[in-house]
Design a protein around this motif. Structure first.
Motif, mmCIF file in Angstrom:
data_model
loop_
_atom_site.group_PDB
_atom_site.id
_atom_site.type_symbol
_atom_site.label_atom_id
_atom_site.label_comp_id
_atom_site.label_asym_id
_atom_site.label_seq_id
_atom_site.Cartn_x
_atom_site.Cartn_y
_atom_site.Cartn_z
ATOM 1 N N MET A 139 -17.246 13.318 0.873
ATOM 2 C CA MET A 139 -18.306 12.545 1.515
ATOM 3 C C MET A 139 -18.864 11.456 0.607
ATOM 4 O O MET A 139 -19.253 10.384 1.067
ATOM 5 C CB MET A 139 -19.443 13.464 1.960
ATOM 6 N N THR A 140 -18.900 11.722 -0.693
ATOM 7 C CA THR A 140 -19.429 10.715 -1.611
ATOM 8 C C THR A 140 -18.420 9.608 -1.865
ATOM 9 O O THR A 140 -18.787 8.542 -2.380
ATOM 10 C CB THR A 140 -19.799 11.346 -2.961
ATOM 11 N N GLY A 141 -17.157 9.838 -1.505
ATOM 12 C CA GLY A 141 -16.167 8.780 -1.549
ATOM 13 C C GLY A 141 -15.671 8.389 -2.920
ATOM 14 O O GLY A 141 -14.911 7.435 -3.053
ATOM 15 N N GLY A 142 -16.060 9.087 -3.971
ATOM 16 C CA GLY A 142 -15.600 8.731 -5.311
ATOM 17 C C GLY A 142 -16.000 7.311 -5.664
ATOM 18 O O GLY A 142 -17.066 6.829 -5.280
ATOM 19 N N PRO A 143 -15.133 6.602 -6.380
ATOM 20 C CA PRO A 143 -15.478 5.239 -6.787
ATOM 21 C C PRO A 143 -15.423 4.232 -5.646
ATOM 22 O O PRO A 143 -15.888 3.102 -5.782
ATOM 23 C CB PRO A 143 -14.417 4.929 -7.849
ATOM 24 N N GLY A 144 -14.833 4.619 -4.515
ATOM 25 C CA GLY A 144 -14.738 3.706 -3.396
ATOM 26 C C GLY A 144 -13.576 2.740 -3.539
ATOM 27 O O GLY A 144 -12.754 2.846 -4.453
ATOM 28 N N LEU A 145 -13.472 1.771 -2.631
ATOM 29 C CA LEU A 145 -12.402 0.785 -2.647
ATOM 30 C C LEU A 145 -12.753 -0.366 -3.590
ATOM 31 O O LEU A 145 -13.923 -0.634 -3.842
ATOM 32 C CB LEU A 145 -12.183 0.226 -1.237
ATOM 33 N N ASP A 146 -11.722 -1.024 -4.087
ATOM 34 C CA ASP A 146 -11.935 -2.240 -4.866
ATOM 35 C C ASP A 146 -12.150 -3.395 -3.900
ATOM 36 O O ASP A 146 -11.276 -3.681 -3.067
ATOM 37 C CB ASP A 146 -10.717 -2.529 -5.756
ATOM 38 N N ASP A 279 -6.537 -11.739 -4.740
ATOM 39 C CA ASP A 279 -5.136 -11.361 -4.924
ATOM 40 C C ASP A 279 -4.916 -9.854 -4.900
ATOM 41 O O ASP A 279 -3.786 -9.401 -4.687
ATOM 42 C CB ASP A 279 -4.613 -11.921 -6.254
ATOM 43 N N ASN A 280 -5.972 -9.064 -5.144
ATOM 44 C CA ASN A 280 -5.790 -7.615 -5.180
ATOM 45 C C ASN A 280 -5.838 -6.970 -3.793
ATOM 46 O O ASN A 280 -5.766 -5.751 -3.673
ATOM 47 C CB ASN A 280 -6.865 -6.965 -6.063
ATOM 48 N N ALA A 281 -5.920 -7.792 -2.758
ATOM 49 C CA ALA A 281 -5.986 -7.259 -1.398
ATOM 50 C C ALA A 281 -4.648 -6.634 -0.997
ATOM 51 O O ALA A 281 -3.580 -7.191 -1.260
ATOM 52 C CB ALA A 281 -6.348 -8.370 -0.416
#
Length: 380
Positions: A139-146, A279-281
């Motif tokens: 639920m906390t999602g860790g670090p999340g998406l870049d 570019d990281n997409a």
């Protein structure tokens, strides 16, 4: 309860439209789990309550995902999820009490509960409890998406407008990055965000049969909006938006119409922002369409526009399989529903959605190579 069941269940004309859209029926092939069977059984309950035991009624009440797809296609206005919610309310059990406690004490339980679930060793995760513990831990999602979408130009559509932000329980208590991203976007749009005293939207409690508690939350939220001068209310959770749109605690039909007009999906507000993709997409992004988002689904419209060819997979008929209280009552029946969802998204290496419940379920069941997150996490 019998009057309510009789009033609604007797309207079924057996056209079968609901059978075509029910994700539980499609995934399991078991017609007794479909909306029509529930409607028939509710009619029997209304006509002769003694023909079905309390235990059987309580079991029936747990076997519905509450997605509402059957309600959308019913020409008679049949509300099977509403009937099931009434049964759940009339036959509460330990699972429903646990679900109620989890929702009404979100501030106290969600963050520590998520952390505690993540600390439980893998060897203690039983076959039945393992998926639930993984969902809680995620639920906390860790670090999340870049982030890979950067806003560069903002329209003047909402500049200077006083507005409320309905963040929802998940963003308020465990996913603060969603809230901060939403506030940055609204600040860029020039909106004046007012302080609020919103509580949970109540939709999870309503579907679980706790109509009184959900009604009290609705009254509180409408009062907050009313006291703020009935401004626009920006919302970024699809389930919260659907729950808010279903409110019926108003002083007049005119006020009801004002409330409906005031609800603003955040993805609609940000649609005209000029974004630059870094570019990281990822080149292989999937989108999960939440059941409660409806046919229009403004989040999907926004992402199609913002991502272009990078959006290579989408769900449409598929449900994530979260199911609210059914996740506790019959997790084995939600798993095939979830598998069909991931089959539709199998070519994506990142999956986005705009529903907090769907994201909890998808994060817990995602293949190892796939990242999952709210579309707000993509914006830096």
């Amino acid at each position: 309860m019998s009057d309510r069941i009789s009033q609604h269940a007797s309207h079924c004309i057996l056209c079968g439209k609901c059978l075509q859209v029910c994700p539980l029926l499609r995934a399991t092939g078991r017609e007794e789990l479909g909306p029509r069977s529930k409607s028939d059984l509710c009619r029997v309950l209304a006509e002769d309550p003694g023909r079905l035991s309390e235990v059987d009624a309580a079991r029936l009440a747990g076997l519905c995902l509450g997605c509402g797809r059957c309600r959308e296609v019913c020409s008679q206005g049949q509300d099977v999820p509403g009937l099931v919610a009434a049964l759940r309310g009339a036959h509460p059990n330990f699972r429903s009490w646990l679900w109620k406690t989890w929702l009404t004490r979100a501030r106290q339980l969600w963050s520590p509960g998520s952390k505690a679930a993540g600390l439980i060793p893998e060897r203690f995760r039983t076959e039945k409890l393992g998926p639930m513990l993984k969902m809680l831990a995620g639920m906390t999602g860790g670090p999340g998406l870049d982030p890979f979408l950067t806003p560069k130009t903002f329209p003047d559509t909402y500049r200077g407008e006083r507005m409320l932000l309905f963040a929802g329980c998940t963003a308020n208590y465990v996913q603060g990055r969603w809230l901060m991203a939403a506030l940055r976007l609204l600040d860029g749009l020039g909106a004046d965000i007012l302080p609020d005293g919103f509580v949970c939207c109540g939709s999870g409690l309503k579907g679980a049969g706790f109509a009184d508690e959900a009604g009290a939350m609705a009254e509180r939220n409408v009062a907050v909006w009313r006291e703020a001068g009935r401004p626009r209310v920006a919302v970024f959770c699809a389930s919260c938006l659907a729950g808010l749109a279903a409110y019926d605690r108003f002083e007049s039909d005119e006020e009801r119409a004002q409330w409906a007009e005031s609800l603003l999906p955040l993805s609609v507000a940000v649609r005209d922002i000029g974004f630059v993709i870094s570019d990281n997409a990822s080149e292989r992004i999937g989108y999960h369409h939440p059941c409660h988002a409806g046919k229009g689904d403004p989040d999907r419209v926004f992402l199609r526009h913002a991502l272009g060819d990078r959006l290579i997979a989408e769900t449409d008929r598929e449900c994530c399989g979260f199911g609210g209280v059914m996740r506790l009552a019959a997790p084995g029946l939600t798993e095939p529903v979830n598998r069909q969802c991931w089959d539709a998204l199998r070519d994506a290496d990142m999956v986005l959605s705009g529903c907090s419940a769907c994201l909890a379920q998808l994060s817990a069941t995602a293949p190892d190579r796939v990242k999952v997150g709210h579309w707000l996490e993509t914006i830096g």
